[in-house]
Design an enzyme around this catalytic site. Structure first.
Site, PDB file in Angstrom:
ATOM      1  N   GLY A 470      30.726  28.151  34.002  1.00  0.00           N
ATOM      2  CA  GLY A 470      31.646  27.910  32.896  1.00  0.00           C
ATOM      3  C   GLY A 470      32.895  27.218  33.399  1.00  0.00           C
ATOM      4  N   GLY A 473      38.983  29.069  33.941  1.00  0.00           N
ATOM      5  CA  GLY A 473      39.734  29.781  32.917  1.00  0.00           C
ATOM      6  C   GLY A 473      38.873  30.444  31.875  1.00  0.00           C
ATOM      7  N   ALA A 474      37.549  30.285  31.984  1.00  0.00           N
ATOM      8  CA  ALA A 474      36.664  30.914  30.994  1.00  0.00           C
ATOM      9  C   ALA A 474      36.543  32.419  31.203  1.00  0.00           C
ATOM     10  CB  ALA A 474      35.283  30.264  31.051  1.00  0.00           C
ATOM     11  N   LYS A 476      35.091  33.758  34.384  1.00  0.00           N
ATOM     12  CA  LYS A 476      33.962  34.035  35.272  1.00  0.00           C
ATOM     13  C   LYS A 476      34.320  35.054  36.352  1.00  0.00           C
ATOM     14  CE  LYS A 476      33.515  29.829  36.595  1.00  0.00           C
ATOM     15  NZ  LYS A 476      34.714  29.391  35.845  1.00  0.00           N
ATOM     16  N   SER A 477      35.417  34.793  37.078  1.00  0.00           N
ATOM     17  CA  SER A 477      35.775  35.663  38.200  1.00  0.00           C
ATOM     18  C   SER A 477      36.103  37.074  37.719  1.00  0.00           C
ATOM     19  CB  SER A 477      36.963  35.079  38.967  1.00  0.00           C
ATOM     20  OG  SER A 477      36.607  33.849  39.573  1.00  0.00           O
ATOM     21  N   SER A 544      30.272  25.302  38.895  1.00  0.00           N
ATOM     22  CA  SER A 544      28.971  24.617  39.060  1.00  0.00           C
ATOM     23  C   SER A 544      28.719  23.653  37.897  1.00  0.00           C
ATOM     24  CB  SER A 544      27.827  25.622  39.206  1.00  0.00           C
ATOM     25  OG  SER A 544      27.873  26.626  38.212  1.00  0.00           O
TER      26      SER A 544
END
Length: 640
Positions: A470, A473-474, A476-477, A544
């Site tokens: 994604g 800022g979506a 993910k982390s 990615s």
């Protein structure tokens, strides 16, 4: 179809001897700005008309009750004479003191731009005709844009009909400035801007006494300053394979050397197959000794020192300067299809001698040729210029147009109709060749004494690669770390791979270019697959951005790969901007930033979509946990 400008029995034959080389010159401009008149008078003033042609044109003009109409020299089709517009490409020979030229009269009318593109594509130089009274019109701007798109850099502007503005120097200066300013926005510089009156032959071949204020070159003098496109022998070798002939025991690969030099003994790399062999012989037709070298422009056959499978469409090069291998690229196109172009459309790509099916992945920009501005659009309509991203099913060998025009131009076909022509760039996308090159040899796979089922029974779950993808800022982390913690608390063997723990060690040697980002994902994917083989649930948190990279990880991990799209649109991510990266990207401090100046390709068929713009963290986390427990945990099926 190419219109024959003169009667067959008396048409001008191609010169038998060039002095020193022929030049292909395209003449373009608005439909009413006098292109055909300019060419007809130019042919007369250079003594290039065949015997009897002037009398024929005089008779036609008198019959129609009009002054001598020079455009009738070229408007050979009856429909063109009736409508007084050029509707097809007309080619005719012109003789100058220095050389023999081929002049291409390209249609100016909006409906016939398809023919203009095909005419200009083969030209060495261009004359852009502008009406002194009207100045730059929309069609003039579109033609200039197309000349730029097709890579023409030798351009002379003829400001025509100066007699109708009283040979006014001030008006000429106004038009000249506007033309040069527009060309500068395209990155073009006119070799000269010449004030002319085509009807009266002023400043075409002979200087006009009506314009003593103009001291620059005449149009003829400019023509003789232009140079034919030199055979680009200094560029990397590109030999697109046209055909494969079989004689006795030999397989002869036939093609035209587009750029570079080919010699007997050269080690060639054939793309996209990525296989190598050495040139054994260069075959030729006719008497004489076979050559040992072929330079750009030559068409020959070659044999190889080993029997490689090579087919039409492959490109031979030297390994050290090979073309790009990719299945996704950007193209700047001039759309001439009758139906609008839309995302998802499938078309046939013609690239050198290759043919491939491509799909329109996205329409990135539609260009306003009037202002050179652009904007988002979901359709491209007839005669519009656009920038698109195209994806093919198979790997293609190509070059960026700025690097090698010979293999950087493309044509799109829908059925039997040519619908677009354009140039290729790889902005934001990597060369995928390195991912297809296997350098290790003499390696044998070792059988583990523990299999996946045994590991799964011990851990209570299957090994898995949970691949979060994604925009920055979506979320993910944040979700990756929370999911790792939740899974660990429930007894799962799990670990997170993200930029922090791989770029400080495993991938510390990589930057953020498209090629480096691809290599980063390749390494992470291989490591994640090993984690999954060991029975762990490895969660990866990487943008990615390239679909092809994620598909390679899927292939490496097999059934253990689970793609989860952590979804949030660009506006939401940019508003969050937790690390201030979007702000820096907008300010130009970060190059190739995904979503701003580099592409992001969302998954087509992810196993799960988690929309963080519509759900809070806990709700998103629960979606992930339900998916993992329903697909990866053994106890989900009652097995443990």
């Amino acid at each position: 179809m190419t219109a024959q400008p003169l009667d067959t029995e008396q048409s001008q034959a191609a010169p038998t001897q060039f002095r020193p080389a022929d030049l292909r010159l395209v003449v373009v401009g608005h439909v009413d700005h006098g292109k055909s008149t300019l060419i007809g008078r130019f042919l007369h003033d250079t003594d290039s008309l065949p015997d009897g042609k002037l009398e024929e044109i005089k008779a036609i003009s008198e019959k129609r009750g009009m002054p001598l109409e020079w455009s009738f020299v070229l408007d050979a089709l009856q429909a063109e004479r009736d409508q007084a517009v050029t509707i097809d490409i007309t080619q005719i020979w012109l003789r100058t003191p220095r050389r023999d030229c081929v002049i291409i009269d390209a249609p100016g009318h909006r409906e016939f731009l398809r023919n203009m593109v095909s005419g200009a594509a083969s030209a060495d130089a261009a004359v852009l005709v502008i009406d002194a009274g009207e100045g730059m019109r929309e069609q003039s701007r579109r033609h200039a844009y197309l000349l730029n798109l097709l890579g023409l850099r030798q351009i002379v502007v003829a400001v025509n009909k100066m007699d109708l503005v009283g040979h006014d120097a001030g008006r000429f200066e106004e038009v000249r400035r506007s033309v040069e300013e527009f060309l500068a926005e395209l990155g073009l510089t006119a070799s000269a801007v010449v004030p002319v009156s085509a009807r009266h032959g002023e400043n075409l071949v002979n200087r006009s006494p009506e314009m003593p204020w103009y001291t620059g070159p005449t149009l003829l003098e400019m023509l003789d300053r232009f140079e034919p496109s030199a055979a680009p022998v200094e560029q990397p070798l590109r030999l697109p394979i046209q055909d494969v002939y079989k004689f006795d025991h030999r397989r002869i690969l036939v093609g035209r050397v587009e750029t570079g030099v080919l010699r007997v003994g050269d080690q060639l790399l054939f793309s996209p197959a990525n296989r190598s062999a050495r040139v054994a012989t260069i075959e030729h037709w006719g008497p004489g000794q076979a050559p040992t070298e072929v330079r750009a422009g030559g068409t020959f056959g070659i044999t190889l020192d080993e029997p490689l499978f090579v087919e039409r469409g492959d490109i031979a090069s030297h390994a050290e300067n090979a073309p790009v291998l990719t299945n996704v690229f950007r193209a700047s196109l001039f759309w001439i299809g009758r139906k609008p172009l839309a995302p998802g459309d499938s078309l046939t790509l013609k690239l050198a001698t290759d043919r491939a099916t491509v799909t329109v992945q996205s329409i990135d920009r539609v260009v306003d040729t009037q202002t050179l501005g652009g904007g988002d659009a979901d359709r491209v309509r007839t005669n519009e210029v656009c920038e698109v991203t195209l994806r093919s099913r198979e790997m293609l060998a190509l070059d960026e147009h700025s690097t090698n025009p010979a293999t950087g131009r493309c044509v799109l076909v829908d059925g039997f109709d040519t619908v677009a022509a354009g140039v290729i760039n790889m902005r934001g996308y990597p060369d995928q060749r390195q991912l297809l090159t296997v350098k290790s040899t003499n390696i044998q796979e070792v059988d583990h004494l523990l299999n996946a089922t045994t590991r799964a029974w011990r851990n209570g779950h299957h090994g898995a690669v949970i691949w979060f993808t994604g925009l920055s800022g979506a979320g993910k982390s944040t979700l990756a770390m929370r999911a790792e913690q939740r899974l660990f608390q429930r007894g799962f063997q799990t670990y997170v791979l993200d930029g922090d723990n791989v770029r400080h060690g495993l991938n510390a040697d990589l930057g953020f270019t498209p090629d480096d980002r691809t290599e980063n994902i390749r390494r992470v994917g291989e490591v994640a697959s090993l984690f999954a083989n060991a029975g762990l649930i490895v969660i990866t948190s990487f943008i990615s951005p390239y679909r092809a990279d994620r598909e390679r990880v899927r292939k490496a991990a097999g059934a253990a790969f689970h793609e989860i799209h952590i979804k949030a649109d660009l506006a939401v991510c940019e508003q969050r901007d937790p690390k201030g990266l979007y702000r820096k990207a907008r300010a130009g401090e970060i190059a190739e930033f995904t979503g701003i100046s580099a592409p992001y390709e969302p998954p087509e068929n992810p196993q799960l979509v988690v929309d963080t713009s519509r759900h809070n963290i806990e709700e998103c986390l629960e979606q992930i946990m339900r998916y993992v427990e329903s697909t990866i945990a053994l106890r989900a099926s009652g097995a443990a």
